[in-house]
Write an enzyme that holds these catalytic residues in place. Structure first.
Site, PDB file in Angstrom:
ATOM      1  N   HIS A  21       0.820  -1.220   0.000  1.00 20.27           N
ATOM      2  CA  HIS A  21       0.000   0.000   0.000  1.00 20.27           C
ATOM      3  C   HIS A  21       0.850   1.264   0.000  1.00 20.27           C
ATOM      4  CE1 HIS A  21      -3.245   2.681   0.433  1.00 20.27           C
ATOM      5  NE2 HIS A  21      -3.519   2.553   1.719  1.00 20.27           N
ATOM      6  N   HIS A  36      -2.471   0.518 -12.533  1.00 14.52           N
ATOM      7  CA  HIS A  36      -3.356   0.857 -11.418  1.00 14.52           C
ATOM      8  C   HIS A  36      -4.562  -0.065 -11.464  1.00 14.52           C
ATOM      9  CE1 HIS A  36      -6.110   3.168  -8.844  1.00 14.52           C
ATOM     10  NE2 HIS A  36      -5.017   3.676  -8.309  1.00 14.52           N
ATOM     11  N   ASP A  64       2.876   7.214  -7.811  1.00 14.37           N
ATOM     12  CA  ASP A  64       4.138   6.830  -7.172  1.00 14.37           C
ATOM     13  C   ASP A  64       5.330   6.900  -8.114  1.00 14.37           C
ATOM     14  OD1 ASP A  64       2.979   6.101  -4.591  1.00 14.37           O
ATOM     15  OD2 ASP A  64       2.008   4.496  -5.708  1.00 14.37           O
TER      16      ASP A  64
END
Length: 464
Positions: free
Chosen positions: A302, A348, A403
């Site tokens: 996560h 994603h 990210d």
């Protein structure tokens, strides 16, 4: 919903948006505090949800398959989260506004261009865009609530510097529940219709204190305990955080405002958001609920993704240099994939296009650090990776996510302690999950208790 007063500047910005009418209705009336606005919203929303459930409570929203049950409940439509919705093509929408729209209409600091997280929290909690004066008022209120109790200061200062920053963070947040207004009110027998008021107060206190907690952890762990713990009431939430971290850099402060805004919320099904909702449904106070969410965020699946991107980039640079050619990049990417690994920062679970959180960070880098070698490498990778992932035929979304960029920006401004990055994520995520927690109690959502099955029982069920 009634029309609210809107400044000429805001109206000009609103006219650039695709849904001007909806936006104009969302402008908050100046002069009202956040609590005032929320208190007016709660009974309206309670009535709306009550009528909606009365009319459509039996409507089926989907089916559950065996694969969904074994596959992390992916795709099961089972949660209500008011603060944000993730669109597969447009990315996250905060109360209906995309990230580019938030950048246009949420107030910025004097001399700045990035939205202030205080304004985003106001939007998440009320569904309205605050005025600049309301955001400044909220900044001052958080500054007034920011002081840590002595037992938490003592605990933080006595933690071993070898303890992971996220472990320190979750422990400190848990210890803050000593002063929980909700826990005391519940113990005193407050009526459940008032629960949200005390959850709101705890959430405001907690958000106000998080930068102090997080900065103390940073300074103790990486700076030998040196650094300021004082709050300047003339500064906004992010600026105070940056100051306490020991940085004196205006662009880095702008980056922090952007970072804390875009990482704040991402629907309700991710581990940290769902954990806060789940634990809160047992009427655990916001401190205990958020601490549980932080422990979920600390999990490598996560909250560690941006660190994994940096590790991968360093390995790439070690093998191919700081300025590899496209052919060298392609070779290294194929090598990564053929070894059974993924390219970190790409793909994603929901998105099917470039994450707008990546895009706004890229735009920030183009403005503030266009010549940085690592940023230029990230730009090359952005060009090379998607076609390769598409060619494999195994990836639904070959585009970069948030990210893929955030760690590079933090490194540029001197924050090189990767183990600390998840703490920044946690400070930001508080805005979304605590706004949701207030609404959980306002809407009277019950304790979460889904039905579970054993494999043996499932086998019997499908054989019938």
């Amino acid at each position: 919903m009634s029309l609210y007063r809107i400044s000429a500047r805001k109206l000009s910005e609103a006219q650039k948006l695709p849904n001007v009418g909806a936006y104009v209705r969302m402008i908050a009336a100046d002069g009202k505090s956040l609590r005032d606005v929320l208190a007016a919203k709660v009974p309206q929303e309670q009535e709306r949800v009550k009528n909606f459930r009365k009319q459509h409570g039996a409507t089926k929203m989907g089916e559950t398959t065996i694969d969904m049950m074994y596959g992390g409940m992916r795709g099961i439509k089972a949660l209500v989260t008011e603060t944000s919705v993730l669109d597969a093509d447009e990315g996250i929408r905060f109360r209906g506004l995309s990230i580019p729209e938030c950048q246009k209409v949420l107030p910025a600091a004097d001399g700045g261009t990035e939205p202030l997280p205080e304004g985003l929290f106001w939007l998440l909690l009320t569904g309205e865009v605050p005025t600049k004066s309301q955001v400044q008022q909220l900044s001052r209120e958080w500054a007034e609530r920011a002081a840590l109790p002595q037992h938490v200061v003592t605990m933080l200062n006595n933690m071993p510097t070898t303890l992971h920053p996220m472990s320190q963070f979750a422990a400190a947040v848990t210890a803050l529940n000593h002063d929980s207004k909700f826990a005391k009110a519940y113990s005193d027998g407050v009526h459940k219709s008032k629960y949200w008021e005390y959850v709101y107060e705890d959430s405001m206190d907690l958000i106000a204190k998080l930068p102090v907690v997080a900065a103390t952890i940073y300074c103790n762990t990486y700076r030998g305990g040196k650094g300021s713990r004082s709050i300047d009431s003339s500064l906004d939430w992010s600026a105070n955080f940056v100051k306490m971290l020991g940085y004196d850099n205006a662009p880095f402060t702008e980056l922090m405002r952007l970072y804390l805004t875009i990482h704040s919320d991402h629907e309700g099904g991710n581990v940290s958001a769902h954990t806060v909702h789940l634990v809160g449904s047992a009427l655990s106070d916001p401190y205990l609920s958020f601490a549980a969410g932080l422990n979920g965020l600390a999990g490598p699946l996560h909250g560690l993704a941006n660190q994994e991107v940096l590790v991968w980039l360093r390995k790439l640079q070690k093998e191919a240099g700081n300025n590899p050619s496209e052919e060298q990049l392609k070779e290294y990417i194929w090598k990564t994939l053929k070894s059974g690994q993924v390219v970190p920062g790409y793909g994603h679970a929901v998105l099917r296009k470039t994450d707008p959180r990546y895009t706004c960070q890229r735009e920030f880098a183009l403005k503030h650090l266009p010549e940085d070698e690592t940023f230029q490498l990230v730009s090359k990778i952005y060009k090379v990776v998607p076609p390769i992932l598409t060619e494999t035929g195994k990836v639904k979304n070959p585009w970069p996510n948030v990210d893929a960029h955030s760690g590079v920006l933090l490194q540029y401004y001197g924050m090189k302690e990767m183990n600390y990055y998840t703490v920044l994520f946690g400070v930001s995520r508080a805005l979304g999950v605590l706004a949701s927690l207030v609404w959980d109690r306002a809407l009277g959502l019950p304790i979460e208790r889904p039905k579970s099955f054993s494999t043996d029982l499932l086998v019997k069920m499908v054989q019938k």
